[in-house]
Design a protein around this motif. Sequence first.
Motif, PDB file in Angstrom:
ATOM      1  N   ILE B 297       0.826  -1.208   0.000  1.00 44.31           N
ATOM      2  CA  ILE B 297       0.000   0.000   0.000  1.00 44.31           C
ATOM      3  C   ILE B 297       0.861   1.259   0.000  1.00 44.31           C
ATOM      4  N   TRP B 298       1.864   1.304   0.883  1.00 40.53           N
ATOM      5  CA  TRP B 298       2.673   2.540   0.901  1.00 40.53           C
ATOM      6  C   TRP B 298       3.461   2.688  -0.397  1.00 40.53           C
ATOM      7  N   GLY B 299       3.772   1.539  -1.020  1.00 44.10           N
ATOM      8  CA  GLY B 299       4.449   1.589  -2.316  1.00 44.10           C
ATOM      9  C   GLY B 299       3.577   2.263  -3.360  1.00 44.10           C
ATOM     10  N   SER B 300       2.265   1.956  -3.342  1.00 46.50           N
ATOM     11  CA  SER B 300       1.329   2.580  -4.287  1.00 46.50           C
ATOM     12  C   SER B 300       1.315   4.090  -4.100  1.00 46.50           C
ATOM     13  N   ILE B 301       1.308   4.517  -2.834  1.00 47.75           N
ATOM     14  CA  ILE B 301       1.244   5.957  -2.550  1.00 47.75           C
ATOM     15  C   ILE B 301       2.482   6.650  -3.104  1.00 47.75           C
ATOM     16  N   LEU B 302       3.631   6.050  -2.800  1.00 48.92           N
ATOM     17  CA  LEU B 302       4.901   6.651  -3.223  1.00 48.92           C
ATOM     18  C   LEU B 302       4.996   6.698  -4.748  1.00 48.92           C
ATOM     19  N   ALA B 303       4.633   5.574  -5.393  1.00 47.47           N
ATOM     20  CA  ALA B 303       4.736   5.500  -6.850  1.00 47.47           C
ATOM     21  C   ALA B 303       3.813   6.525  -7.503  1.00 47.47           C
ATOM     22  N   THR B 304       2.604   6.700  -6.929  1.00 46.10           N
ATOM     23  CA  THR B 304       1.667   7.666  -7.491  1.00 46.10           C
ATOM     24  C   THR B 304       2.244   9.070  -7.444  1.00 46.10           C
ATOM     25  N   VAL B 305       2.792   9.424  -6.271  1.00 50.51           N
ATOM     26  CA  VAL B 305       3.333  10.783  -6.119  1.00 50.51           C
ATOM     27  C   VAL B 305       4.458  11.007  -7.123  1.00 50.51           C
ATOM     28  N   VAL B 306       5.383  10.050  -7.198  1.00 48.79           N
ATOM     29  CA  VAL B 306       6.543  10.216  -8.078  1.00 48.79           C
ATOM     30  C   VAL B 306       6.107  10.269  -9.540  1.00 48.79           C
ATOM     31  N   LEU B 307       5.270   9.319  -9.950  1.00 50.26           N
ATOM     32  CA  LEU B 307       4.922   9.238 -11.370  1.00 50.26           C
ATOM     33  C   LEU B 307       3.962  10.343 -11.797  1.00 50.26           C
ATOM     34  N   TYR B 308       3.181  10.902 -10.860  1.00 50.16           N
ATOM     35  CA  TYR B 308       2.298  11.994 -11.273  1.00 50.16           C
ATOM     36  C   TYR B 308       3.095  13.291 -11.420  1.00 50.16           C
ATOM     37  N   ILE B 309       4.086  13.463 -10.556  1.00 53.47           N
ATOM     38  CA  ILE B 309       4.883  14.697 -10.623  1.00 53.47           C
ATOM     39  C   ILE B 309       5.835  14.661 -11.815  1.00 53.47           C
ATOM     40  N   LEU B 310       6.288  13.449 -12.171  1.00 51.84           N
ATOM     41  CA  LEU B 310       7.324  13.310 -13.203  1.00 51.84           C
ATOM     42  C   LEU B 310       7.051  14.075 -14.504  1.00 51.84           C
ATOM     43  N   PRO B 311       5.893  13.867 -15.171  1.00 48.75           N
ATOM     44  CA  PRO B 311       5.694  14.605 -16.430  1.00 48.75           C
ATOM     45  C   PRO B 311       5.670  16.118 -16.237  1.00 48.75           C
ATOM     46  N   GLU B 312       5.250  16.575 -15.059  1.00 47.43           N
ATOM     47  CA  GLU B 312       5.259  18.017 -14.792  1.00 47.43           C
ATOM     48  C   GLU B 312       6.693  18.500 -14.597  1.00 47.43           C
ATOM     49  N   ALA B 313       7.489  17.676 -13.896  1.00 46.67           N
ATOM     50  CA  ALA B 313       8.878  18.067 -13.627  1.00 46.67           C
ATOM     51  C   ALA B 313       9.693  18.096 -14.909  1.00 46.67           C
TER      52      ALA B 313
END
Lengths: 376, 363
Positions: B297-313
Amino acid sequence: MKKVFAIVLAMAMVFALSATAFADGAFKIGSSGPLTGGAAIYGNAVMNAARIAIDEVNAEGGMQFEFQAQDDEADSGDKAINAYNTLLDWGMQVMIGTVTSGSGITVSAQAAEDRMFMLTPSGSSVDMIDGKDNVFQVCFTDPNQGVGSADYMAENFAGAKVAVIYRNDDAYSQGIRDTFVKEAEAKGVEVVYEGTFTNDTATDFSVQLTDAQAAGADMLFLPIYYQPASVILSQANQMGYAPTVFGVDGMDGILTLENFDTSLAEGVMLLTPFSADADDARTQAFVAEYQNRYGEVPNQFAADGYDAVYIVKAALEAAGCTPDMSFEDICEALVAVMPTITVDGITGQGMTWAASGEVSKAPMAVVIRDGAYVTP
Amino acid sequence: MGPVNRKTLFKDSRSDLFTYLGVILAFIVITMLKNRGALNRSQSGLLVPICCYIVMAVSLNLTVGILGDLSLGHAGFMSVGAFTGIITSMSLIDIIPSAPIRLTIAIFVGAFFASIVGFLVGIPVLRLKGDYLAIVTLAFGEILKELITCLIVGFDSKGLHIIFNVSGSKTANDLNLLEGGRVIIKGAQGATGTKTIANFTAGFILVMITLVIVLNLIRSRHGRAIMAIRDNRIAAESVGIPLTKFKMIAFVTSTALAGAAGALFGLNYSNLAAAKFDFNTSILVLVFVVLGGLGNIWGSILATVVLYILPEALRGFASYRMLIYAIVLILVMLTTNNPVLKSLFSRWSFRGNKQESEGGSNG
């Protein structure tokens, strides 16, 4: 792996540096549109042409502009807002955008709240300007095109039986169809069939065409973009169905579509504000420069983007804005002057604006003969 | 279910505690930064969609990682929640002027309708296994999107007006709204003119509620039964676990949470079309789940944050943005699957992850 990361990091730094190096005393003009994905052709056309116009303005030595384009992927939700927010962080003072209506409705609501002046080159939906005093359009609104088309048919094709095929998940197409049908009824133009499609079903129109033929339609009104229109033209040709095809500004570009047999577009009529074959010096200079830089004939989206820059320039000059003003102050000043200015552009002479944001310019009906637009 | 090892039980609850604390800490830090004005526009604009996608990823992890059934139609349930939520909020706008209360009601309504649709879809779908189930959920996701595309909804003093526009010939004018009425959903063009009432605090609360529901479900008797079905269907059935019941519990919980996330998402944007919730969005959420680790579960949270920010970054790369995004995604997938790094991660992680992630990857 280390090497790859090093290269990626180095590239990131180069881009970061190039982004921060800017001239003093220039207005920051931001724009967002689809630069990747299926609608990228529109976004890139606007951005390319806007860059030409901005280089021309900067070369004159008077007012200076800086330009940044962001990709919104023609998304109507989070990505449109993300692109807009990125532009705000960059320090955008005036927005030339958005390119598509879907993103525009989302962004314009936000821009109205923030007090950011928006001039959309090609977002033609009424929902974009409705209730927002800070949003203006370069292109015609959808209702105007529908009314114009119906009036033109009533005048020149009395007694025609019209079939309409439109894309009902597109605010642009739906908007034109709504006013067209209403005006057609008022003017006595008979609509015998209406067919719809969506973005997902834009590859096969045999059902709609068979129905239109069965309904006895001798005129086909296509308030859609040229890509699906090209499919309709070739399928109608295969069926041996040859109605008079009438399009609107979205049809512009069909002659430059890759792998499309332009002989199929022979006799197609369209209402357009821009024709790359027009013989005035300004259009010719723009078309030559565009071809020189990007290797293709500019379409109407490009012309809208080009005009948008000059409209912003005219408005900024009329309002007496300076680059050190905040975007809120610039917005208030521009909103006040927009209804008072008149701009000659390549998409129309003597363009003026209503306070609602609608542009007023004359549409031009052209017909395609031997692969070129001619006035009928 | 097997004998419950005290040590693993302790490890599990410790990992859950760290997940809660991590999310709360992140919320406090971000809120402080936001109040001090340290976040720019694009950063603060990402907060609500990230919360929505976290809820989506965690709830999909319940279906894919814990239940072991691959679902490719999660965005469909999100759209049900989004549009019912928007209709609720826009209809109640005069009766309940308070935005937080309206948002809460809209989220509950969104979750409710999504769970009903999830239940109906679940009846035929959960009889299937493996690839078949994946394909059928994909089909249902697309059907939901097409159905919503046909909806035209308006509200006036007489109540709600709904047209189901199958022929495609009707428009918002056919609603015949009385004066003062407003069109909420314009068919394929989606909801326009929605009053945006979502905010980061609501997103945080929704993420916490989701975590409480999902983590407690996983650690409960029901959760162990669900995981037993995932690990060995025949063995689970032979000890008397009713397959359909437990599969349905996991699936409906997952769809209800997706509906809640959808309602929050829908009320964060003034314009939203059903086409947003297509196959690509389902896959995007699945990528978050797979990258974070199935069942983690915490992996899902972390992956979501990283992968959602990535295209913006990556906006600095201009036209190459999406290309670089894809390359980074491939690199991330390769490195996280690297055996050396994996053993490093399992040393860091708070529980015997190895056994679980192997069980999950069979699903």
